[in-house]
Write a protein that holds these residues in place. Structure first.
Motif, PDB file in Angstrom:
ATOM      1  N   ARG A 168      -6.955  -8.604  -7.930  1.00 40.00           N
ATOM      2  CA  ARG A 168      -6.500  -9.722  -8.809  1.00 40.00           C
ATOM      3  C   ARG A 168      -5.049  -9.328  -9.329  1.00 40.00           C
ATOM      4  NH1 ARG A 168      -9.771 -14.095  -8.271  1.00 40.00           N
ATOM      5  NH2 ARG A 168     -11.689 -13.305  -7.890  1.00 40.00           N
ATOM      6  N   SER A 169      -4.735  -8.178  -9.342  1.00 45.50           N
ATOM      7  CA  SER A 169      -3.450  -7.705 -10.050  1.00 45.50           C
ATOM      8  C   SER A 169      -2.152  -7.275  -9.154  1.00 45.50           C
ATOM      9  CB  SER A 169      -3.422  -6.824 -10.911  1.00 45.50           C
ATOM     10  OG  SER A 169      -4.162  -5.430 -10.224  1.00 45.50           O
ATOM     11  N   GLY A 170      -2.823  -6.955  -8.165  1.00 44.95           N
ATOM     12  CA  GLY A 170      -1.791  -6.126  -7.008  1.00 44.95           C
ATOM     13  C   GLY A 170      -1.590  -4.743  -7.357  1.00 44.95           C
ATOM     14  N   ILE A 171      -0.703  -4.276  -6.962  1.00 44.86           N
ATOM     15  CA  ILE A 171      -0.214  -2.799  -7.349  1.00 44.86           C
ATOM     16  C   ILE A 171       1.381  -2.677  -8.146  1.00 44.86           C
ATOM     17  CG2 ILE A 171       0.196  -0.516  -6.521  1.00 44.86           C
ATOM     18  CD1 ILE A 171      -1.905  -0.797  -4.520  1.00 44.86           C
ATOM     19  N   PRO A 172       1.094  -2.918  -9.412  1.00 47.69           N
ATOM     20  CA  PRO A 172       2.388  -2.750 -10.111  1.00 47.69           C
ATOM     21  C   PRO A 172       3.145  -1.548 -10.170  1.00 47.69           C
ATOM     22  CG  PRO A 172       0.686  -2.653 -11.762  1.00 47.69           C
ATOM     23  CD  PRO A 172       0.016  -2.618 -10.319  1.00 47.69           C
ATOM     24  N   PRO A 173       4.448  -1.529 -10.300  1.00 47.26           N
ATOM     25  CA  PRO A 173       5.411  -0.304 -10.287  1.00 47.26           C
ATOM     26  C   PRO A 173       4.691   0.943 -11.045  1.00 47.26           C
ATOM     27  CG  PRO A 173       6.798  -2.532 -10.828  1.00 47.26           C
ATOM     28  CD  PRO A 173       5.254  -2.821 -11.164  1.00 47.26           C
ATOM     29  N   ALA A 192      -8.863  10.441   2.554  1.00 44.29           N
ATOM     30  CA  ALA A 192      -7.805  10.294   3.446  1.00 44.29           C
ATOM     31  C   ALA A 192      -7.986   8.717   4.156  1.00 44.29           C
ATOM     32  CB  ALA A 192      -7.870  11.173   4.782  1.00 44.29           C
ATOM     33  N   GLY A 193      -9.082   8.564   4.299  1.00 43.91           N
ATOM     34  CA  GLY A 193      -9.316   7.030   4.874  1.00 43.91           C
ATOM     35  C   GLY A 193      -9.158   6.044   3.645  1.00 43.91           C
ATOM     36  N   ASP A 194      -9.376   6.457   2.283  1.00 43.97           N
ATOM     37  CA  ASP A 194      -9.072   5.457   1.336  1.00 43.97           C
ATOM     38  C   ASP A 194      -7.667   5.322   1.214  1.00 43.97           C
ATOM     39  OD1 ASP A 194     -11.501   5.470   0.784  1.00 43.97           O
ATOM     40  OD2 ASP A 194     -11.663   6.684  -1.136  1.00 43.97           O
ATOM     41  N   ALA A 195      -6.679   6.497   1.697  1.00 46.75           N
ATOM     42  CA  ALA A 195      -5.262   6.387   1.588  1.00 46.75           C
ATOM     43  C   ALA A 195      -4.883   5.459   2.750  1.00 46.75           C
ATOM     44  CB  ALA A 195      -4.677   7.770   1.645  1.00 46.75           C
ATOM     45  N   ARG A 196      -5.364   5.475   3.764  1.00 46.78           N
ATOM     46  CA  ARG A 196      -4.879   4.662   5.049  1.00 46.78           C
ATOM     47  C   ARG A 196      -5.255   3.401   4.481  1.00 46.78           C
ATOM     48  NH1 ARG A 196      -7.243   8.926   7.887  1.00 46.78           N
ATOM     49  NH2 ARG A 196      -9.208   7.938   8.423  1.00 46.78           N
ATOM     50  N   LYS A 197      -6.244   3.215   3.856  1.00 46.24           N
ATOM     51  CA  LYS A 197      -6.589   1.614   3.613  1.00 46.24           C
ATOM     52  C   LYS A 197      -5.699   0.828   2.651  1.00 46.24           C
ATOM     53  CE  LYS A 197     -10.611  -1.430   2.651  1.00 46.24           C
ATOM     54  NZ  LYS A 197      -9.944  -2.481   3.520  1.00 46.24           N
ATOM     55  N   VAL A 198      -5.403   1.803   1.763  1.00 54.58           N
ATOM     56  CA  VAL A 198      -4.466   1.352   0.482  1.00 54.58           C
ATOM     57  C   VAL A 198      -2.975   1.095   1.187  1.00 54.58           C
ATOM     58  CG1 VAL A 198      -3.412   2.020  -1.564  1.00 54.58           C
ATOM     59  CG2 VAL A 198      -5.670   2.307  -1.279  1.00 54.58           C
ATOM     60  N   LEU A 199      -2.683   1.993   2.408  1.00 48.93           N
ATOM     61  CA  LEU A 199      -1.314   1.565   2.938  1.00 48.93           C
ATOM     62  C   LEU A 199      -1.501   0.362   3.566  1.00 48.93           C
ATOM     63  CD1 LEU A 199       1.393   2.647   3.658  1.00 48.93           C
ATOM     64  CD2 LEU A 199       0.238   4.078   5.497  1.00 48.93           C
ATOM     65  N   LYS A 200      -2.632   0.494   4.478  1.00 49.97           N
ATOM     66  CA  LYS A 200      -2.669  -1.210   5.123  1.00 49.97           C
ATOM     67  C   LYS A 200      -2.703  -2.275   4.211  1.00 49.97           C
ATOM     68  CE  LYS A 200      -5.693  -2.888   8.645  1.00 49.97           C
ATOM     69  NZ  LYS A 200      -5.771  -4.225   8.045  1.00 49.97           N
ATOM     70  N   TYR A 202      -1.746  -2.559   1.007  1.00 46.50           N
ATOM     71  CA  TYR A 202      -0.770  -3.028   0.019  1.00 46.50           C
ATOM     72  C   TYR A 202       0.505  -2.471   0.487  1.00 46.50           C
ATOM     73  CZ  TYR A 202      -4.628  -4.441  -2.929  1.00 46.50           C
ATOM     74  OH  TYR A 202      -5.827  -5.114  -3.266  1.00 46.50           O
ATOM     75  N   ASN A 203       0.478  -1.697   1.522  1.00 49.36           N
ATOM     76  CA  ASN A 203       1.911  -0.905   1.738  1.00 49.36           C
ATOM     77  C   ASN A 203       2.201  -0.016   0.838  1.00 49.36           C
ATOM     78  OD1 ASN A 203       3.997  -0.552   3.783  1.00 49.36           O
ATOM     79  ND2 ASN A 203       5.475  -1.918   2.795  1.00 49.36           N
ATOM     80  N   VAL A 204       1.482   0.749   0.308  1.00 52.95           N
ATOM     81  CA  VAL A 204       1.784   1.646  -0.793  1.00 52.95           C
ATOM     82  C   VAL A 204       1.059   2.962  -0.144  1.00 52.95           C
ATOM     83  CG1 VAL A 204       1.485   2.580  -3.148  1.00 52.95           C
ATOM     84  CG2 VAL A 204       2.085   0.048  -2.644  1.00 52.95           C
ATOM     85  N   SER A 205       1.931   4.324  -0.336  1.00 56.27           N
ATOM     86  CA  SER A 205       1.298   5.453   0.194  1.00 56.27           C
ATOM     87  C   SER A 205       0.694   6.021  -0.742  1.00 56.27           C
ATOM     88  CB  SER A 205       2.326   6.196   0.749  1.00 56.27           C
ATOM     89  OG  SER A 205       3.207   5.726   2.025  1.00 56.27           O
ATOM     90  N   VAL A 206      -0.528   6.651  -0.499  1.00 55.74           N
ATOM     91  CA  VAL A 206      -1.262   7.655  -1.457  1.00 55.74           C
ATOM     92  C   VAL A 206      -0.769   9.002  -1.107  1.00 55.74           C
ATOM     93  CG1 VAL A 206      -3.590   8.358  -2.544  1.00 55.74           C
ATOM     94  CG2 VAL A 206      -2.980   5.806  -2.017  1.00 55.74           C
TER      95      VAL A 206
END
Length: 302
Positions: A168-173, A192-200, A202-206
């Motif tokens: 609902r919010s997206g990933i704010p700054p 590690a799988g969660d990090a890949r999914k977040v990158l895919k 929202y284009n944000v690196s964990v």
């Protein structure tokens, strides 16, 4: 449990129309109904609690072939015992405050407060640790990619967990800064799988994360295993982590999350943080074995 809102391991399921084909079944991508979720949980419960038939000793299971749908697939004999032991354990649950935010403004405000707390902790700690996990709505459809990450949960102590409804919010700054900060160690099972999914999604690196399963294999003098939060809770905490299929497979994209969903999400993040503290306090299994061997050698010498 207190909930505050600033802004207002693949289950076996009963065959249904959703599993026939995405193109031919209207509504295949809609949330599961309560009845369907009840059926899923009932099927899983039945599968893990049903007793095995006594072995006939003949090696002939022709009667199984006559069952509708062919032979019945059986669980390992040890599985039912493990499940029985699990039921007797006390339940692991987060009892602190849960802050739930779902708007961009609310998530940014919560993340900014968390970021300020992290900065203060950096001044007195060698490393800041946060339990991290995500939730998303499953599809159970072959060839259909998983749904977008819907929820992020973060917990850094015994008292307070944040549940952020990022679908609902997206990933704010401010949240992006926390996720990308290598000085903030994010811990979780299969992270590690969660990090890949977040990158895919929202284009944000964990950045800066530790998989609890790998850490457990380093610390525990047990055969290597693909550890999950539930199994680690049993081994290390002697507690049961409830994994209700009705909640786990529910609609994490709902307009508002339910109280049960919030508690489920917060508990996972809290348990991730807590298990890391326990694991880090243990010596490495290899060093432990060396010490044991040295002690035996000393005893054996005259």
């Amino acid at each position: 449990m207190k909930i505050a809102s600033a802004d207002g391991d693949t289950p076996t399921i009963v065959a249904n129309a959703r599993s026939i084909g995405a193109e031919s079944v209207p509504g295949w991508d809609q949330p599961f109904t309560d009845q369907e979720l009840d059926d899923i949980e009932a099927a899983v419960t039945t599968a893990i609690s049903k007793k095995r038939r006594p072995f006939s000793g003949t090696g002939n299971d022709d009667d199984e072939d006559e069952r509708p749908g062919g032979p019945r697939r059986r669980l390992p004999g040890s599985f039912s015992l493990q499940h029985s032991m699990r039921i007797k354990l006390p339940v692991m649950i987060f009892r602190g405050r849960i802050t739930y935010n779902r708007s961009a403004t609310g998530v940014e405000r919560a993340a900014a407060q968390l970021l300020s707390k992290i900065d203060a902790m950096k001044g007195v700690m060698d490393q800041v640790i946060i339990g991290f996990d995500i939730e998303y709505r499953p599809t159970f459809q072959r060839g259909v990619p998983p749904r977008k990450t819907a929820v992020m949960q973060i917990c850094g102590d015994n008292d307070h967990c944040h549940v952020m409804h990022v679908i609902r919010s997206g990933i704010p700054p401010s949240l992006k800064l926390i996720l990308e900060d290598t000085a903030v160690l994010k811990v979780g099972a299969g992270i590690a799988g969660d990090a890949r999914k977040v990158l895919k999604d929202y284009n944000v690196s964990v950045n800066g994360f530790q998989d609890l399963s790998e850490l457990a294999n380093q610390k525990l003098a047990l055969p290597r295993n693909r550890w999950g939060l539930a199994s680690l809770s049993e081994v290390l905490l002697n507690k049961q982590l409830e994994k209700s299929m009705k909640i786990r497979c529910g609609n994490w994209e709902a307009f508002f999350l339910s109280e049960e969903q919030l508690l489920y999400a917060a508990t996972d993040a809290f348990v991730s943080w807590h298990l890391y503290q326990v694991l880090k306090s243990l010596p490495d299994a290899r060093r432990n074995n060396i010490e044991n061997n040295e002690e035996k050698l000393t005893v054996a010498l005259p």
